[in-house]
Design a protein around this motif. Structure first.
Motif, PDB file in Angstrom:
ATOM      1  N   LEU A   1       0.861  -1.181   0.000  1.00 14.21           N
ATOM      2  CA  LEU A   1       0.000   0.000   0.000  1.00 14.21           C
ATOM      3  C   LEU A   1       0.899   1.233   0.000  1.00 14.21           C
ATOM      4  CD1 LEU A   1      -2.728   1.435   0.235  1.00 14.21           C
ATOM      5  CD2 LEU A   1      -2.520   1.246   2.735  1.00 14.21           C
TER       6      LEU A   1
ATOM      7  N   LEU B   1      -5.375   7.107   7.707  1.00  8.61           N
ATOM      8  CA  LEU B   1      -4.993   5.697   7.698  1.00  8.61           C
ATOM      9  C   LEU B   1      -5.109   5.037   9.062  1.00  8.61           C
ATOM     10  CD1 LEU B   1      -3.763   6.623   4.912  1.00  8.61           C
ATOM     11  CD2 LEU B   1      -2.031   4.879   5.288  1.00  8.61           C
TER      12      LEU B   1
ATOM     13  N   GLU C   1      -4.426   3.036  12.218  1.00  2.91           N
ATOM     14  CA  GLU C   1      -3.507   1.944  12.528  1.00  2.91           C
ATOM     15  C   GLU C   1      -3.154   1.100  11.302  1.00  2.91           C
ATOM     16  OE1 GLU C   1      -2.127   1.422  15.529  1.00  2.91           O
ATOM     17  OE2 GLU C   1      -3.107   3.254  16.222  1.00  2.91           O
ATOM     18  N   GLN C   2      -3.780   1.396  10.159  1.00  2.00           N
ATOM     19  CA  GLN C   2      -3.573   0.573   8.959  1.00  2.00           C
ATOM     20  C   GLN C   2      -2.112   0.578   8.512  1.00  2.00           C
ATOM     21  OE1 GLN C   2      -5.783   1.952   5.553  1.00  2.00           O
ATOM     22  NE2 GLN C   2      -5.301   0.142   4.313  1.00  2.00           N
TER      23      GLN C   2
ATOM     24  N   CYS D   1       1.256   1.873   6.042  1.00  2.47           N
ATOM     25  CA  CYS D   1       1.497   1.726   4.616  1.00  2.47           C
ATOM     26  C   CYS D   1       2.953   1.341   4.383  1.00  2.47           C
ATOM     27  CB  CYS D   1       1.155   3.015   3.865  1.00  2.47           C
ATOM     28  SG  CYS D   1       2.254   4.388   4.252  1.00  2.47           S
TER      29      CYS D   1
ATOM     30  N   ARG E   1       5.245   1.417   7.793  1.00  3.43           N
ATOM     31  CA  ARG E   1       5.574   0.168   8.464  1.00  3.43           C
ATOM     32  C   ARG E   1       7.089  -0.049   8.420  1.00  3.43           C
ATOM     33  NH1 ARG E   1       1.076  -2.532   4.564  1.00  3.43           N
ATOM     34  NH2 ARG E   1      -0.806  -1.798   5.659  1.00  3.43           N
TER      35      ARG E   1
END
Length: 312
Positions: free
Chosen positions: A23, A83, A85-86, A88, A224
């Motif tokens: 992502l 976003l 906690e998603q 990228c 991330r």
């Protein structure tokens, strides 16, 4: 044909390393050049842009790539709010005004085309006309000096205040003419005398440096471990800010003098620098797209360390 050529496109794609299952956030969507390239590599993309005129470009991408792409009509400094906690795997930022914005006279960015003295990237907040018609001499001269690196800021501010006492400014070419006259005309200079002043006003109107600083911190929070950050800047103020941020976050700001007491250990580095220094456009690219001549790309990889807390 896109109205905007994405600068350092191949280099940005390589730096961000998009691919299936990843992502990527395109924080400055514009005409979607970076986003399209990321999508072609198999990544999913979320684009951010506060400019409402980019919608047709986003609609074309959505038609071509379906739900692998979506546009968020917000500032890129707010990407972590979107976003959550998603997280990228990559963030790309192309800072500053785009060529398509410059080409739209009604946006008021250009000193070469007559239009309302606006300069807002979004649709809210004070315009450039508001600033030049209301700021006192000292604050106006400081704005031109700090954001435009204009050495004759005092002279320009004096000319602006003298003229607005007779008639307020409302058009771009009007302001450009006053600045040009204040600096003694062009006299064969390759750069228009109003260039630095228009840059300064645009930066102030859109809080571009504050937005960039907040956007870098937001990218740090959503990337991330192993995720890539790629930032393209177009003038020294932007590039210095990015260089300083990345050096600090990578623990490359120096260890102090051996003649001084040991410094307390700070937070763990959140980025690893990729490459040595900034990447610049090739002669072939600058020949096709002169805008790329001043571009600088800096890239870093996110570590597993937690994001630094914002300064109080």
């Amino acid at each position: 044909m896109s109205p905007h050529l994405s600068v350092l496109l191949d280099e940005v794609v390589e730096a961000v390393a998009p691919g299936p299952g990843k992502l990527i956030v395109d924080g400055t969507f514009g005409a979607g050049g970076y986003s399209r390239a990321f999508l072609k590599r198999g990544a999913d993309v979320i684009g951010f842009d506060r400019d409402p005129t980019v919608k047709p470009h986003a609609e074309r991408l959505a038609a071509d790539f379906g739900d692998r792409f979506r546009l968020v009509e917000r500032r890129f400094s707010e990407m972590d709010d979107e976003l959550g906690e998603q997280g990228c795997d990559g963030v790309a930022l192309d800072i500053g005004v785009s060529s398509m914005q410059l080409d739209q006279a009604e946006r008021g960015f250009s000193f070469q085309k007559d239009g309302p003295l606006d300069m807002r990237m979004g649709a809210d907040g004070p315009t450039a006309a508001d600033l030049v018609n209301t700021l006192d001499h000292g604050p106006l001269a400081k704005l031109l000096r700090d954001y435009g690196e204009e050495r004759e800021s005092g002279r320009i501010a004096t000319a602006i205040l003298r003229r607005r006492a007779v008639e307020p400014f409302s058009r771009t070419l009007d302001l450009a003419a006053v600045i040009e006259k204040a600096l003694g005309g062009r006299r064969g200079a390759p750069v228009h005398p109003a260039t630095r002043s228009f840059q300064a006003l645009r930066i102030a109107v859109n809080d571009e440096l504050g937005e960039l600083e907040a956007g870098l911190a937001a990218a740090e929070r959503i990337l991330r471990p192993g995720g890539r950050l790629a930032v393209v800047t177009f003038h020294s103020l932007e590039d210095r800010l990015v260089k300083r941020f990345l050096a600090e976050r990578a623990g490359k700001t120096g260890s102090g003098s051996r003649h001084l007491p040991p410094q307390a250990q700070g937070p763990a580095p959140t980025f690893e620098l990729i490459g040595k220094g900034a990447v610049e456009a090739s002669p072939e690219e600058t020949a096709v797209n002169p805008r790329s001549r001043s571009a600088r790309l800096r890239t870093a990889r996110r570590t597993e360390a937690p994001a630094w807390r914002a300064a109080a």
